[in-house]
Scaffold this motif. Structure first.
Motif, short mmCIF file in Angstrom:
data_model
loop_
_atom_site.label_atom_id
_atom_site.label_comp_id
_atom_site.label_asym_id
_atom_site.label_seq_id
_atom_site.Cartn_x
_atom_site.Cartn_y
_atom_site.Cartn_z
N ALA A 146 1.10 -1.10 0.22
CA ALA A 146 -0.39 -0.16 0.00
C ALA A 146 0.57 1.96 0.08
CB ALA A 146 -0.69 0.13 1.42
N ALA A 147 1.65 1.03 0.74
CA ALA A 147 2.76 2.66 1.19
C ALA A 147 3.69 2.70 -0.92
CB ALA A 147 3.88 2.00 1.98
N TYR A 148 3.92 1.22 -1.03
CA TYR A 148 4.78 2.04 -3.06
C TYR A 148 3.53 2.11 -3.49
CZ TYR A 148 8.63 -0.60 -1.70
OH TYR A 148 9.77 -1.05 -1.49
N ASP A 149 2.05 1.16 -3.57
CA ASP A 149 0.71 1.84 -4.26
C ASP A 149 0.95 4.05 -3.45
OD1 ASP A 149 0.29 -0.23 -5.56
OD2 ASP A 149 -1.20 -0.45 -3.65
N ASP A 150 1.28 4.39 -2.86
CA ASP A 150 1.69 5.83 -2.54
C ASP A 150 2.06 6.76 -3.48
OD1 ASP A 150 0.21 8.11 -0.41
OD2 ASP A 150 2.14 8.20 -0.41
N MET A 151 2.98 6.23 -3.06
CA MET A 151 4.34 6.47 -3.81
C MET A 151 4.61 6.64 -5.27
SD MET A 151 8.02 5.00 -1.57
CE MET A 151 7.73 3.51 -1.24
N ARG A 152 3.41 5.04 -6.04
CA ARG A 152 3.57 5.54 -7.41
C ARG A 152 2.35 5.88 -7.87
NH1 ARG A 152 1.15 0.10 -9.83
NH2 ARG A 152 0.30 -0.45 -7.90
N GLY A 153 1.68 6.20 -6.69
CA GLY A 153 0.24 7.05 -7.15
C GLY A 153 -1.29 5.58 -8.34
N SER A 154 -0.85 4.25 -7.83
CA SER A 154 -1.78 3.54 -8.04
C SER A 154 -3.03 3.22 -7.14
CB SER A 154 -1.28 2.81 -9.34
OG SER A 154 -2.13 1.52 -9.54
N SER A 155 -3.70 2.33 -7.74
CA SER A 155 -4.14 1.37 -6.55
C SER A 155 -4.50 -0.63 -7.52
CB SER A 155 -5.25 1.55 -5.72
OG SER A 155 -6.76 2.07 -6.55
N GLU A 156 -3.97 -0.28 -8.30
CA GLU A 156 -4.00 -1.48 -9.02
C GLU A 156 -3.94 -2.01 -8.10
OE1 GLU A 156 -5.83 -2.50 -11.77
OE2 GLU A 156 -6.77 0.28 -11.15
N PRO A 157 -3.87 -3.68 -8.62
CA PRO A 157 -4.21 -5.14 -7.50
C PRO A 157 -2.46 -5.39 -7.93
CG PRO A 157 -5.41 -5.93 -8.81
CD PRO A 157 -5.09 -4.61 -9.52
N TRP A 158 -1.65 -6.30 -7.07
CA TRP A 158 -0.11 -7.07 -6.97
C TRP A 158 -0.46 -8.49 -7.56
CZ3 TRP A 158 4.81 -4.58 -5.14
CH2 TRP A 158 4.22 -3.21 -5.46
N ASP A 159 -0.14 -9.00 -8.66
CA ASP A 159 0.33 -10.04 -8.92
C ASP A 159 0.87 -10.71 -7.59
OD1 ASP A 159 -1.44 -9.48 -10.10
OD2 ASP A 159 0.18 -8.98 -12.06
N GLU A 160 0.51 -12.65 -6.95
CA GLU A 160 1.74 -13.03 -6.17
C GLU A 160 2.16 -14.31 -6.77
OE1 GLU A 160 0.69 -15.14 -1.72
OE2 GLU A 160 -0.92 -13.77 -2.74
N LYS A 161 3.56 -15.11 -6.63
CA LYS A 161 3.13 -16.40 -7.16
C LYS A 161 4.41 -16.73 -6.16
CE LYS A 161 6.66 -14.88 -10.62
NZ LYS A 161 6.60 -15.12 -12.28
N GLN A 162 4.59 -17.58 -6.04
CA GLN A 162 5.75 -18.55 -5.59
C GLN A 162 6.91 -18.90 -6.20
OE1 GLN A 162 4.45 -21.72 -2.55
NE2 GLN A 162 3.97 -19.26 -0.91
N ILE A 163 8.32 -18.93 -5.85
CA ILE A 163 9.16 -19.11 -6.64
C ILE A 163 10.23 -19.79 -5.82
CG2 ILE A 163 11.40 -18.23 -8.55
CD1 ILE A 163 9.44 -15.44 -8.12
N THR A 164 10.55 -21.36 -6.36
CA THR A 164 11.55 -21.99 -5.80
C THR A 164 12.42 -21.44 -6.38
OG1 THR A 164 10.04 -23.80 -5.46
CG2 THR A 164 12.14 -24.27 -5.35
#
Length: 356
Positions: A146-164
């Motif tokens: 949310a803080a990064y969204d505040d700094m970048r001026g967007s509230s679009e969702p973030w994609d999530e994935k796990q990586i080995t």
């Protein structure tokens, strides 16, 4: 900055008047999660220990000797990692101990990277869980997004994935659905506590014990594969190399004079990055280290509009962290420790670390 508990074998952490932190909280007994503990509340994940609520200084971490980190072979990290990200213009890989280290210690520089259109790959090594479990850690992660969204001026969702990773570690990565030049990758190792002794809920162990060899391995709090010290170094090197950075930012390392009084997790991460950076293809002069807790002893240097923006990002984060929530900019700046740190940001080059 995570959990702050009372150091063992050192001076107690210092607290302050919390009345401005949340409206209506004025009594000397502090409450978190429904538990009140007389005049002493141990609050984790970015909070302070409030022994005397009228004292205003920020905390100081226990100073624990740290064993030298064994450098990786020059051939490491080698093959292309599953965590590889396409490099963009002017790429920074930022490696921090806890979610919020960056917005508190590295802003306004962090906001400047985002605003410039440059590429930023952020890595958080510990969960900052304060022994409170994965759900609390996830609240902190949501706060940072949310803080990064505040700094970048967007509230679009973030994609999530796990990586080995090639190292065998498993990480979770978040990328804004509308801006792939940013990413946040979390390793979720257990928080080491201000005392450097960890928390009972996570086996009284953290980065300090792992590096010093007093525990053989650490288990991420999301039940990922355990990591011994060698595999942790490989993991940090792999994540740095995967971002193909032009520069790296991180916490001040343990061997710096500026690490005295800092959170032990900060020092461990700074030392890890400093040790493995060369094998990740990063020259010493490309790394910037940010002073943590001890920055409170430096003159304020974040002022005016920069301070307003920095506090706004922190307040956005804090709304997700029930330990440090502040309902106005003034309340955030009145928080002991946090108010001092928000007014300051001190980067250091390798040559300015005052190594010992």
């Amino acid at each position: 900055m995570s959990d702050i508990d009372e150091p063992s074998g050192g001076d107690p952490a210092r607290g302050g008047d919390q009345s401005s932190r949340k409206s209506g909280l004025s009594r000397r007994t502090l409450v978190f999660g429904g538990i009140a503990v007389g005049g002493l509340a141990v609050l984790g994940g970015g909070a302070l220990v409030y022994r005397e609520v009228r004292r205003a200084a920020g905390p100081e971490g226990s100073w624990v000797k740290l064993s030298p980190i064994v450098p990786l072979p020059e051939s490491s990290p080698g093959a292309t990692s599953p965590a590889f990200e396409q490099p963009g213009a002017d790429t920074t890989v930022a490696v921090w101990a806890h979610a919020d280290d960056d917005i508190i210690f590295a802003n306004p520089h962090l906001a400047g990277i985002i605003a410039s259109g440059a590429t930023l790959r952020t890595v958080f090594v510990t969960a900052g869980d304060a022994g409170r479990g994965l759900e609390y850690a996830k609240l902190r992660e949501a706060g940072i997004r949310a803080a990064y969204d505040d700094m970048r001026g967007s509230s679009e969702p973030w994609d999530e994935k796990q990586i080995t990773l090639l190292s065998g570690a498993r990480v979770t990565r978040f990328v804004p659905s509308d801006d792939d030049r940013l990413s946040i990758t979390v390793l979720r190792l257990p928080d080491g506590n201000l005392s450097a002794k960890g928390f009972p809920a996570t086996g009284d162990a953290g980065l300090t014990q792992l590096i010093n060899g007093t525990v053989p391995a650490l288990q991420p709090i999301d039940d990922g594969p355990t990591l011994d010290s060698g595999r942790l170094s490989q993991t940090v090197a792999e994540l740095i190399h995967a971002g193909r950075p032009d520069r790296v930012t991180t916490n001040v390392p343990h061997e710096s004079a500026f690490a005295r009084g800092d959170h032990p997790d900060h020092s461990c991460v700074g030392s890890l990055v400093r040790t493995v950076a060369a094998t990740a293809g990063v020259a010493a002069e490309a790394i910037t280290y940010y002073i943590g807790y001890p920055s409170q002893h430096q003159p304020p240097n974040v002022l005016g509009a920069d301070l307003d923006a920095k506090v706004a990002a922190y307040q956005t984060y804090a709304a997700h962290d029930p330990v440090v929530t502040c309902d106005s900019a003034a309340a955030c700046l009145a928080q002991p420790g946090f108010g001092q740190w928000l007014r300051r940001s001190y980067p250091k080059t390798d040559g300015e670390l005052q190594l010992h």
